[in-house]
Design an enzyme around this catalytic site. Structure first.
Site, PDB file in Angstrom:
ATOM      1  N   ASN A   7       0.880  -1.171   0.000  1.00 53.46           N
ATOM      2  CA  ASN A   7       0.000   0.000   0.000  1.00 53.46           C
ATOM      3  C   ASN A   7       0.916   1.219   0.000  1.00 53.46           C
ATOM      4  OD1 ASN A   7      -1.424   2.322   0.867  1.00 53.46           O
ATOM      5  ND2 ASN A   7      -3.031   1.057   1.764  1.00 53.46           N
ATOM      6  N   GLU A  34      -3.917   1.903  -2.897  1.00 50.94           N
ATOM      7  CA  GLU A  34      -3.960   3.351  -2.654  1.00 50.94           C
ATOM      8  C   GLU A  34      -3.030   4.086  -3.624  1.00 50.94           C
ATOM      9  OE1 GLU A  34      -5.320   5.403   0.892  1.00 50.94           O
ATOM     10  OE2 GLU A  34      -4.264   3.855   2.039  1.00 50.94           O
ATOM     11  N   ASP A 148      -4.168  -4.653   0.935  1.00 53.58           N
ATOM     12  CA  ASP A 148      -4.497  -4.085   2.246  1.00 53.58           C
ATOM     13  C   ASP A 148      -5.905  -4.547   2.600  1.00 53.58           C
ATOM     14  OD1 ASP A 148      -5.150  -2.602   4.442  1.00 53.58           O
ATOM     15  OD2 ASP A 148      -4.515  -0.677   3.610  1.00 53.58           O
ATOM     16  N   ASN A 150      -7.206  -4.405   5.602  1.00 52.43           N
ATOM     17  CA  ASN A 150      -7.739  -3.612   6.715  1.00 52.43           C
ATOM     18  C   ASN A 150      -8.379  -4.498   7.781  1.00 52.43           C
ATOM     19  OD1 ASN A 150      -7.111  -0.804   6.652  1.00 52.43           O
ATOM     20  ND2 ASN A 150      -8.351  -0.590   4.803  1.00 52.43           N
ATOM     21  N   ASP A 219      -1.840  -5.961   5.931  1.00 55.13           N
ATOM     22  CA  ASP A 219      -1.578  -6.279   4.523  1.00 55.13           C
ATOM     23  C   ASP A 219      -1.256  -7.763   4.441  1.00 55.13           C
ATOM     24  OD1 ASP A 219      -1.267  -3.409   3.138  1.00 55.13           O
ATOM     25  OD2 ASP A 219      -0.381  -3.355   5.149  1.00 55.13           O
ATOM     26  N   ASP A 248       3.002   4.869   4.759  1.00 60.84           N
ATOM     27  CA  ASP A 248       2.788   4.395   6.131  1.00 60.84           C
ATOM     28  C   ASP A 248       2.686   2.866   6.197  1.00 60.84           C
ATOM     29  OD1 ASP A 248       0.411   4.718   4.766  1.00 60.84           O
ATOM     30  OD2 ASP A 248      -0.634   5.760   6.375  1.00 60.84           O
ATOM     31  N   HIS A 249       2.715   2.207   5.039  1.00 59.74           N
ATOM     32  CA  HIS A 249       2.777   0.744   4.986  1.00 59.74           C
ATOM     33  C   HIS A 249       4.144   0.311   4.449  1.00 59.74           C
ATOM     34  CE1 HIS A 249      -1.730  -0.074   5.125  1.00 59.74           C
ATOM     35  NE2 HIS A 249      -1.690   1.235   4.938  1.00 59.74           N
TER      36      HIS A 249
END
Length: 257
Positions: A7, A34, A148, A150, A219, A248-249
């Site tokens: 991501n 994303e 991802d 989530n 993920d 941020d991943h």
DNA sequence: ATGACTTTCACGGAAAGA
């Protein structure tokens, strides 16, 4: 064979790091989520310069997913969108064949909070995923579905489970849907390779969360069970969560014999 | 601390992320 998922939190902002990743690891497949880029602005030429072709579904400002592979083994038989999903315009699912693998890159709805409509949409999206993956399981090609999700599947997949009581990502309905997805015949590759490890793929940008290792494993790289014996290693490259303008991943990598 | 960071679109600050 090296498969990866990441991501990137904007492919435009992350393009230098993505090119760095392709140069460092030379994956045979890279699923991106994303991408946050419009259809026309997708960096096809820059990726081609690195030797990669892409099958992508781009929704503009938010979400967006892609499957990258070397130009000589470019993705084909592309399916954009998930059959039955309520909000196809959000660009959360793209599927393609790479070599003899059916690959899907997915960015599951966040859900925000348990009492919101988006949480219900998240559960519905996961139901649609299960149905699609059940269909793919009856096909000829083994499946690699990564992205991802989530969802933190187990309590050990977040840094402090007590903080997540009553929130998304760890709720029972989400975890049950991941169970149902796995029951179509898929393995959680990270757990195949690392049955006992704590391994996070996401850390909030704020408050030094990465340095304190306050992260989450959300993920996932899921693989048809028949390919389980070919798993050599599966791990997270934390270096790409460091340095200049990181996502941020961190990327998750899976090597198959 | 009712925060902390980063992105997009657009040009200020909302929305979204998880």
């Amino acid at each position: 064979m090296l498969l990866a998922t990441w991501n990137v939190n904007s492919l435009t902002a992350r393009l230098p790091r993505v090119l760095e990743f392709l140069g460092t690891h030379a994956p045979d497949v890279l699923c991106l989520q994303e991408t946050k880029v419009g259809e026309a602005a997708f960096p096809t030429e820059a990726l081609a310069g690195a030797g990669y072709a892409a099958a992508h579904l781009s929704g503009g400002r938010w979400a967006g997913v892609a499957v990258l592979s070397p130009i000589g083994a470019a993705p084909f038989d592309v399916v954009r969108g998930l059959p039955g999903e309520a909000r196809a315009e959000e660009a959360r699912w793209v599927e393609a064949t790479v070599g003899d693998l059916r690959v899907a890159s997915v960015y599951v709805t966040n859900g925000r909070a348990l009492d919101t409509p988006t949480y219900e949409e998240k559960l519905t999206f996961l139901d649609s995923m299960r149905a699609r993956l059940a269909t793919l399981a009856s096909g000829d090609l083994p499946v690699f579905v990564a992205g991802d999700f989530n969802i933190a599947y187990e309590d050990r997949d977040v840094w402090d489970p007590a903080l997540f009581v009553g929130t998304t990502h760890t709720s029972r309905p989400e975890r049950e849907r991941l169970d149902a997805i796995l029951a179509t015949g898929l393995l959680d590759a990270f757990r195949v390779a690392e049955p006992d490890a704590t391994g996070f793929t996401y850390w909030d940008y704020r408050a030094g969360m990465f340095h304190k290792n306050m992260g989450m494993r959300i993920d996932l790289a899921l693989l048809s069970a028949r390919l389980g014996p070919r798993v050599v290693r599966c791990g997270i490259d934390r270096d790409f969560r460091k340095g200049l303008k990181p996502s941020d991943h961190a990327p998750l990598l899976l090597e198959l014999a």
